[in-house]
Design a protein around this motif. Structure first.
Motif, PDB file in Angstrom:
ATOM      1  N   GLY A 261      49.550  42.149  36.492  1.00 25.87           N
ATOM      2  CA  GLY A 261      49.559  41.448  37.745  1.00 25.87           C
ATOM      3  C   GLY A 261      49.444  42.094  38.955  1.00 25.87           C
ATOM      4  O   GLY A 261      50.457  42.222  39.906  1.00 25.87           O
ATOM      5  N   ASN A 262      48.298  42.957  39.124  1.00 24.95           N
ATOM      6  CA  ASN A 262      47.805  43.497  40.506  1.00 24.95           C
ATOM      7  C   ASN A 262      48.022  42.450  41.560  1.00 24.95           C
ATOM      8  O   ASN A 262      47.834  41.547  41.433  1.00 24.95           O
ATOM      9  N   ILE A 263      48.736  42.882  42.818  1.00 27.73           N
ATOM     10  CA  ILE A 263      48.467  41.809  43.812  1.00 27.73           C
ATOM     11  C   ILE A 263      46.988  41.535  44.081  1.00 27.73           C
ATOM     12  O   ILE A 263      46.408  42.726  44.199  1.00 27.73           O
ATOM     13  N   ALA A 264      46.736  40.244  44.239  1.00 26.28           N
ATOM     14  CA  ALA A 264      45.274  40.048  44.510  1.00 26.28           C
ATOM     15  C   ALA A 264      44.891  40.807  46.173  1.00 26.28           C
ATOM     16  O   ALA A 264      45.673  40.301  47.051  1.00 26.28           O
ATOM     17  N   THR A 265      43.792  41.034  46.159  1.00 25.79           N
ATOM     18  CA  THR A 265      43.174  41.564  47.596  1.00 25.79           C
ATOM     19  C   THR A 265      43.259  40.219  48.444  1.00 25.79           C
ATOM     20  O   THR A 265      43.566  40.722  49.563  1.00 25.79           O
ATOM     21  N   GLU A 266      42.859  39.146  48.063  1.00 17.99           N
ATOM     22  CA  GLU A 266      42.805  38.127  48.917  1.00 17.99           C
ATOM     23  C   GLU A 266      44.162  37.861  49.484  1.00 17.99           C
ATOM     24  O   GLU A 266      44.181  37.358  50.904  1.00 17.99           O
TER      25      GLU A 266
ATOM     26  N   GLY B 116      35.799  36.900  45.940  1.00 17.47           N
ATOM     27  CA  GLY B 116      36.960  36.244  45.320  1.00 17.47           C
ATOM     28  C   GLY B 116      36.361  34.918  44.487  1.00 17.47           C
ATOM     29  O   GLY B 116      36.797  34.671  43.191  1.00 17.47           O
ATOM     30  N   ARG B 117      35.605  34.293  45.064  1.00 22.24           N
ATOM     31  CA  ARG B 117      34.867  33.159  44.425  1.00 22.24           C
ATOM     32  C   ARG B 117      34.065  33.624  43.266  1.00 22.24           C
ATOM     33  O   ARG B 117      34.009  33.033  42.144  1.00 22.24           O
ATOM     34  N   TRP B 118      33.218  34.584  43.624  1.00 25.25           N
ATOM     35  CA  TRP B 118      32.324  35.295  42.588  1.00 25.25           C
ATOM     36  C   TRP B 118      32.957  35.715  41.288  1.00 25.25           C
ATOM     37  O   TRP B 118      32.872  35.447  40.324  1.00 25.25           O
ATOM     38  N   LEU B 119      34.357  36.420  41.576  1.00 25.83           N
ATOM     39  CA  LEU B 119      34.916  36.957  40.520  1.00 25.83           C
ATOM     40  C   LEU B 119      35.393  35.799  39.668  1.00 25.83           C
ATOM     41  O   LEU B 119      35.666  35.835  38.580  1.00 25.83           O
ATOM     42  N   ASP B 120      36.069  34.778  40.503  1.00 24.77           N
ATOM     43  CA  ASP B 120      36.680  33.606  39.748  1.00 24.77           C
ATOM     44  C   ASP B 120      35.670  32.750  38.712  1.00 24.77           C
ATOM     45  O   ASP B 120      36.146  32.292  37.617  1.00 24.77           O
ATOM     46  N   ARG B 121      34.503  33.112  39.158  1.00 22.45           N
ATOM     47  CA  ARG B 121      33.407  32.398  38.234  1.00 22.45           C
ATOM     48  C   ARG B 121      33.392  33.337  37.308  1.00 22.45           C
ATOM     49  O   ARG B 121      33.263  32.877  35.783  1.00 22.45           O
ATOM     50  N   LYS B 122      33.144  34.631  37.181  1.00 21.08           N
ATOM     51  CA  LYS B 122      33.162  35.757  36.214  1.00 21.08           C
ATOM     52  C   LYS B 122      34.284  35.413  35.234  1.00 21.08           C
ATOM     53  O   LYS B 122      34.419  35.842  33.965  1.00 21.08           O
ATOM     54  N   LEU B 123      35.538  35.107  35.713  1.00 19.02           N
ATOM     55  CA  LEU B 123      36.848  35.086  35.122  1.00 19.02           C
ATOM     56  C   LEU B 123      36.835  33.531  34.312  1.00 19.02           C
ATOM     57  O   LEU B 123      37.937  33.206  33.767  1.00 19.02           O
ATOM     58  N   LYS B 124      35.976  32.599  34.619  1.00 21.07           N
ATOM     59  CA  LYS B 124      35.930  31.128  34.157  1.00 21.07           C
ATOM     60  C   LYS B 124      37.344  30.721  34.878  1.00 21.07           C
ATOM     61  O   LYS B 124      38.016  29.962  33.988  1.00 21.07           O
ATOM     62  N   GLY B 125      37.387  30.823  36.267  1.00 20.88           N
ATOM     63  CA  GLY B 125      38.478  30.142  36.843  1.00 20.88           C
ATOM     64  C   GLY B 125      39.730  30.711  36.720  1.00 20.88           C
ATOM     65  O   GLY B 125      40.761  29.961  37.123  1.00 20.88           O
ATOM     66  N   SER B 126      39.981  31.857  36.406  1.00 23.10           N
ATOM     67  CA  SER B 126      41.507  32.291  36.026  1.00 23.10           C
ATOM     68  C   SER B 126      41.613  33.375  36.992  1.00 23.10           C
ATOM     69  O   SER B 126      42.795  34.257  36.827  1.00 23.10           O
ATOM     70  N   SER B 127      41.080  33.295  38.102  1.00 18.86           N
ATOM     71  CA  SER B 127      41.411  34.323  39.338  1.00 18.86           C
ATOM     72  C   SER B 127      43.108  34.004  39.608  1.00 18.86           C
ATOM     73  O   SER B 127      43.568  32.968  39.430  1.00 18.86           O
ATOM     74  N   ARG B 128      43.544  34.973  39.923  1.00 24.54           N
ATOM     75  CA  ARG B 128      45.129  34.912  40.147  1.00 24.54           C
ATOM     76  C   ARG B 128      45.693  34.979  41.513  1.00 24.54           C
ATOM     77  O   ARG B 128      46.631  35.247  42.159  1.00 24.54           O
ATOM     78  N   SER B 129      44.517  34.790  42.482  1.00 22.25           N
ATOM     79  CA  SER B 129      44.648  34.660  43.850  1.00 22.25           C
ATOM     80  C   SER B 129      45.072  33.335  44.313  1.00 22.25           C
ATOM     81  O   SER B 129      44.581  32.633  44.151  1.00 22.25           O
ATOM     82  N   LYS B 130      46.329  33.139  44.861  1.00 13.99           N
ATOM     83  CA  LYS B 130      46.837  31.924  45.458  1.00 13.99           C
ATOM     84  C   LYS B 130      46.078  31.674  46.456  1.00 13.99           C
ATOM     85  O   LYS B 130      45.921  30.356  46.818  1.00 13.99           O
TER      86      LYS B 130
END
Lengths: 310, 310
Positions: A258-263, A287-301
């Motif tokens: 759980g790194n702190i999210a840059t966003e 962040g949205r680009w990465l979220d797509r790569k991660l199939k929606g599992s970005s951990r940025s609130k």
């Protein structure tokens, strides 16, 4: 409204995007080289000036980083951007310096048990090797950064003696890295101890700056960053989308989780009037680009809270 | 190690558990009365001394709270525990005072647009009505608390004028509630503005204490709590398991989303040497109980990070 906030203790914080290395190294899936290079491109596009791009470690132990040379070769240096390559021993540093990388990252550990498991070095060995890596980089005309791992607590030994961390910081400072970093590798710290340790290390290593590295394992990372900034830290690590380790990895001692999210870090800092040089809307696009790569599992609130289409 | 941390600005913070009201009111599922009473029992067991147990609002608008009287009747007062019932108008306050509740909670709003949508009152009306509720409670021999909603920003009007919030706080203080609370209803604040507003309101309403209420919508809640504590706030709201609103509710303006989890707030405060009177291991047991009720969807990061079996 925001213009009339009282001046924070720092008007500007520099950030290091660690997603491509600390993030991807701790994801179970091994990313293809071209996707890593795209992630580094996103970081450059949002305005990151320092990026941990790869780790020069044993590819049998860390298959996620086996293509370190190819990643560095693939992300041509952008003007004003410092690419950082991590090394845990002199052999790794030689590999890093054989590439065009601008900065080498070394890691000293604050506990024997963690050091032996993480990099086959006890505390004293790790400090000597990290100092050696810094000096080797400088002799090659590159700069070096150094991080003190488990500075706030060890998954095996528990509490870490603060005086010891200050001694390690002082020893490392003598090798002249660009800064000294304190890492809460297992995300256990609270802001009270962060404020205290940052202030003491700052005094011990002055005029070198202090960098901090927090994991959000227990929802304390942004509070710790805020306390560190108030105490005079001037650089902070963050990982796009909180990339790196699933939240459950905290249960496996020694795993980075759980790194702190840059966003989330940038939102908090900008909202409090602290400049970072980051283009916030471009960051959210990354962040949205990465979220797509991660199939929606970005951990940025913050990413989740953004209005649709923004 | 933790004994030698520098003294924080506050050695003790009181907490208000808001899960049974602010939490459950914003869950889509309506909980059975007996489960609400069990949740209140868990809060009492972990050591909460003030608990928001119900809201006396229109049951057609808020079906989750339709059984407010039954909930209060079902949770007999425990020694030293203050049960709080929320009211948004005098009729609601009459209903609350007809029960055995110890404290009435009133809400004033810092923006017209939010107030009209939330409770059918513009800003000035809400301040007058909240002051009236406080006085009515006191005449009935009960105490009252009051909260200023959207004190850090409004989903409809954007920035909220700080001078206005201070004026509202001063007007409410004249009615003599037990404290004045600042709520970041939409989870938009950063710690810089929190520190500033808490300090100013504290001066404006002294000797009344300042309470804070943060949502973790953008991962800033614990940082905001830390900044508030440093600035002299002495009471903080939290919700077991982060109960109340799914993280996506932030996209619906005006919806309460993502209360800070009691577990995460208490971990941070205790780790930083700030006492709360809460039994931390019993709190985590309550968190596990709630997590089972929520079928594993607790939003406390600390709960996820706990070693299995602890």
């Amino acid at each position: 409204m925001r213009g009339d906030l009282p001046a924070p203790s720092a008007a500007q914080i520099d950030i290091v995007e660690v997603g491509p290395r600390d993030g991807l190294q701790n994801e179970s899936r091994v990313w293809p080289t071209e996707d890593k290079i795209s992630l580094i491109g996103e970081a450059i596009a949002y305005g990151a000036k320092r990026i941990e791009v790869a780790s020069f470690v044993n590819p049998r132990r860390v298959p996620q980083m086996a293509d370190a040379e190819a990643v560095v070769a693939g992300c041509a240096n952008a003007p004003g951007v410092t690419r950082i390559g991590l090394a845990l021993n002199l052999r790794g540093a030689e590999r890093a310096l054989a590439t065009g990388i601008e900065q080498v990252g070394a890691v000293a550990v604050a506990s024997d048990a963690f050091g032996i498991r993480n990099q086959g070095q006890d505390r004293a060995e790790s400090v000597g090797i990290a100092a050696g890596i810094v000096e080797m980089a400088r002799r090659s005309g590159r700069s070096a950064q150094v991080t003190i791992a488990v500075a706030f607590g060890c998954p095996f030994e528990g509490a870490v003696d603060r005086a010891l961390v200050i001694d390690i910081a002082r020893a490392l400072a003598a090798a002249q890295p660009v800064e000294i970093a304190l890492a809460d590798t297992i995300g256990i710290a609270g802001p009270g101890e962060v404020a205290a340790l940052v202030a003491e290390v700052r005094t011990a290593v002055a005029p070198l700056p202090v960098r901090v590295h927090f994991h959000d394992t227990r929802n304390t990372a942004n509070a710790n960053i805020w306390a560190a900034v108030q105490a005079g830290a001037s650089v902070a690590d963050a990982s796009l989308g909180g990339l790196g380790g699933c939240p459950f990895a905290a249960q496996a001692p020694g795993t980075a989780a759980g790194n702190i999210a840059t966003e989330d870090m940038i939102y908090m800092l900008h909202r409090s009037g602290i400049g970072t040089g980051i283009d916030e809307s471009r960051l959210y696009r990354a962040g949205r680009w990465l979220d797509r790569k991660l199939k929606g599992s970005s951990r940025s609130k913050v990413l989740v809270a953004l209005p649709p289409g923004s």
